[in-house]
Design a protein around this motif. Sequence first.
Motif, PDB file in Angstrom:
ATOM      1  N   ALA A  96     -23.852  24.687 105.626  1.00 47.86           N
ATOM      2  CA  ALA A  96     -23.192  25.828 104.990  1.00 47.86           C
ATOM      3  C   ALA A  96     -22.815  26.878 106.027  1.00 47.86           C
ATOM      4  N   GLU A  97     -23.638  27.005 107.069  1.00 43.94           N
ATOM      5  CA  GLU A  97     -23.295  27.932 108.151  1.00 43.94           C
ATOM      6  C   GLU A  97     -21.956  27.551 108.772  1.00 43.94           C
ATOM      7  N   ILE A  98     -21.772  26.247 108.991  1.00 41.79           N
ATOM      8  CA  ILE A  98     -20.502  25.774 109.555  1.00 41.79           C
ATOM      9  C   ILE A  98     -19.356  26.053 108.586  1.00 41.79           C
ATOM     10  N   ALA A  99     -19.571  25.722 107.311  1.00 41.80           N
ATOM     11  CA  ALA A  99     -18.535  25.954 106.307  1.00 41.80           C
ATOM     12  C   ALA A  99     -18.197  27.445 106.218  1.00 41.80           C
ATOM     13  N   HIS A 100     -19.206  28.283 106.323  1.00 44.10           N
ATOM     14  CA  HIS A 100     -18.984  29.730 106.274  1.00 44.10           C
ATOM     15  C   HIS A 100     -18.137  30.189 107.454  1.00 44.10           C
ATOM     16  N   ARG A 101     -18.448  29.659 108.620  1.00 41.33           N
ATOM     17  CA  ARG A 101     -17.697  30.040 109.819  1.00 41.33           C
ATOM     18  C   ARG A 101     -16.244  29.617 109.725  1.00 41.33           C
ATOM     19  N   GLN A 102     -15.999  28.465 109.092  1.00 41.01           N
ATOM     20  CA  GLN A 102     -14.640  27.935 108.994  1.00 41.01           C
ATOM     21  C   GLN A 102     -13.874  28.479 107.789  1.00 41.01           C
ATOM     22  N   GLY A 103     -14.537  29.293 106.972  1.00 41.58           N
ATOM     23  CA  GLY A 103     -13.887  29.850 105.794  1.00 41.58           C
ATOM     24  C   GLY A 103     -13.860  28.907 104.608  1.00 41.58           C
ATOM     25  N   TRP A 104     -14.764  27.921 104.581  1.00 41.82           N
ATOM     26  CA  TRP A 104     -14.788  26.922 103.510  1.00 41.82           C
ATOM     27  C   TRP A 104     -15.900  27.156 102.486  1.00 41.82           C
ATOM     28  N   LEU A 105     -16.824  28.048 102.782  1.00 45.81           N
ATOM     29  CA  LEU A 105     -17.956  28.280 101.882  1.00 45.81           C
ATOM     30  C   LEU A 105     -17.576  29.292 100.816  1.00 45.81           C
ATOM     31  N   ARG A 106     -17.836  28.949  99.570  1.00 44.73           N
ATOM     32  CA  ARG A 106     -17.557  29.848  98.455  1.00 44.73           C
ATOM     33  C   ARG A 106     -18.878  30.464  97.995  1.00 44.73           C
ATOM     34  N   LEU A 107     -19.014  31.747  98.201  1.00 43.50           N
ATOM     35  CA  LEU A 107     -20.257  32.439  97.898  1.00 43.50           C
ATOM     36  C   LEU A 107     -20.291  32.904  96.454  1.00 43.50           C
ATOM     37  N   ASP A 108     -21.491  32.970  95.901  1.00 42.21           N
ATOM     38  CA  ASP A 108     -21.666  33.527  94.564  1.00 42.21           C
ATOM     39  C   ASP A 108     -21.633  35.053  94.610  1.00 42.21           C
ATOM     40  N   ARG A 109     -21.997  35.596  95.763  1.00 46.82           N
ATOM     41  CA  ARG A 109     -21.960  37.052  95.954  1.00 46.82           C
ATOM     42  C   ARG A 109     -21.760  37.342  97.428  1.00 46.82           C
ATOM     43  N   THR A 110     -20.877  38.268  97.747  1.00 46.65           N
ATOM     44  CA  THR A 110     -20.686  38.667  99.139  1.00 46.65           C
ATOM     45  C   THR A 110     -21.281  40.054  99.357  1.00 46.65           C
ATOM     46  N   LEU A 111     -21.826  40.259 100.532  1.00 44.81           N
ATOM     47  CA  LEU A 111     -22.389  41.552 100.869  1.00 44.81           C
ATOM     48  C   LEU A 111     -21.285  42.547 101.192  1.00 44.81           C
ATOM     49  N   THR A 112     -21.515  43.783 100.800  1.00 42.64           N
ATOM     50  CA  THR A 112     -20.618  44.840 101.226  1.00 42.64           C
ATOM     51  C   THR A 112     -20.927  45.180 102.679  1.00 42.64           C
ATOM     52  N   SER A 113     -20.056  45.926 103.297  1.00 42.17           N
ATOM     53  CA  SER A 113     -20.300  46.347 104.674  1.00 42.17           C
ATOM     54  C   SER A 113     -21.588  47.157 104.776  1.00 42.17           C
ATOM     55  N   ALA A 114     -21.845  47.995 103.776  1.00 39.51           N
ATOM     56  CA  ALA A 114     -23.058  48.816 103.785  1.00 39.51           C
ATOM     57  C   ALA A 114     -24.305  47.943 103.663  1.00 39.51           C
ATOM     58  N   GLU A 115     -24.273  46.940 102.780  1.00 40.28           N
ATOM     59  CA  GLU A 115     -25.419  46.040 102.623  1.00 40.28           C
ATOM     60  C   GLU A 115     -25.672  45.250 103.895  1.00 40.28           C
ATOM     61  N   TYR A 116     -24.606  44.772 104.501  1.00 38.35           N
ATOM     62  CA  TYR A 116     -24.737  44.018 105.740  1.00 38.35           C
ATOM     63  C   TYR A 116     -25.337  44.884 106.853  1.00 38.35           C
ATOM     64  N   ASP A 117     -24.820  46.097 106.996  1.00 39.48           N
ATOM     65  CA  ASP A 117     -25.327  47.001 108.026  1.00 39.48           C
ATOM     66  C   ASP A 117     -26.797  47.322 107.786  1.00 39.48           C
ATOM     67  N   GLU A 118     -27.199  47.460 106.521  1.00 37.73           N
ATOM     68  CA  GLU A 118     -28.595  47.754 106.202  1.00 37.73           C
ATOM     69  C   GLU A 118     -29.511  46.602 106.588  1.00 37.73           C
ATOM     70  N   ILE A 119     -29.079  45.365 106.314  1.00 42.02           N
ATOM     71  CA  ILE A 119     -29.877  44.208 106.710  1.00 42.02           C
ATOM     72  C   ILE A 119     -30.026  44.158 108.225  1.00 42.02           C
ATOM     73  N   ARG A 120     -28.942  44.377 108.925  1.00 40.88           N
ATOM     74  CA  ARG A 120     -28.994  44.371 110.391  1.00 40.88           C
ATOM     75  C   ARG A 120     -29.942  45.459 110.905  1.00 40.88           C
ATOM     76  N   ARG A 121     -29.953  46.598 110.225  1.00 38.95           N
ATOM     77  CA  ARG A 121     -30.732  47.739 110.694  1.00 38.95           C
ATOM     78  C   ARG A 121     -32.233  47.524 110.527  1.00 38.95           C
ATOM     79  N   ILE A 122     -32.655  46.951 109.392  1.00 39.43           N
ATOM     80  CA  ILE A 122     -34.087  46.915 109.085  1.00 39.43           C
ATOM     81  C   ILE A 122     -34.735  45.553 109.254  1.00 39.43           C
ATOM     82  N   SER A 123     -33.947  44.494 109.482  1.00 38.74           N
ATOM     83  CA  SER A 123     -34.507  43.142 109.399  1.00 38.74           C
ATOM     84  C   SER A 123     -35.626  42.884 110.406  1.00 38.74           C
TER      85      SER A 123
END
Length: 204
Positions: A96-123
């Motif tokens: 799925a990581e490969i599919a995501h990189r190639q634009g082939w993975l269909r997600l049930d939910r995508t993170l917003t920029s704020a959610e992504y930044d928060e994960i990066r900040r606290i993980s």
Amino acid sequence: MTDTTGHNDGRTAQEVREYLLTHLNDALRRPGMYGGEAALRLYLDAVAFAADAEQEWQEELKDLQTRRGPSSSGVRGAFQDLWGDAHEGAVASVYAEIAHRQGWLRLDRTLTSAEYDEIRRISESWCREDRLLSDVVTRFGPPSILFGGTTPTTPRSWPTRPAGVTTPCSASTSGTASSRVRARRQPPSMPSPFSGPSGTAAPC
């Protein structure tokens, strides 16, 4: 395909590509029903052909071979060697990581920029303690995709918002939502940052 009389007697390239993408994404979510790792690779191979992306797919395979080390039994074998567990959902998460990189993975939910930044900040600090699966969901929201079904042992992933950025997060447990999961950073020899083994959470 349309012949000289104007009669359409086949599928368009777009229809074929859509069909393959749908089945690839179904197989990533339910790898056991579709034939496991071998089927995932066949679907990815077919999607790459339909998308005129065979070169990119071959480069992904070479990179995967480098990351998984000397295992001759694919990603499944790499997980088995590393963790002593080859959960089909964890294996699917690597592809799925490969599919995501190639634009082939269909997600049930995508993170917003704020959610992504928060994960990066606290993980990094957040991974230092054992967590409940419910803690992960409460802190980061519903997963973007489930690999292997909806049981408590299913790996759950929180991929990044942009398809070209690969800093996804995942969690899986070996019990109920109240079971403890161990958060950890990805070790260098891990086949993929998409998934930890059953019983762990691995926010990136």
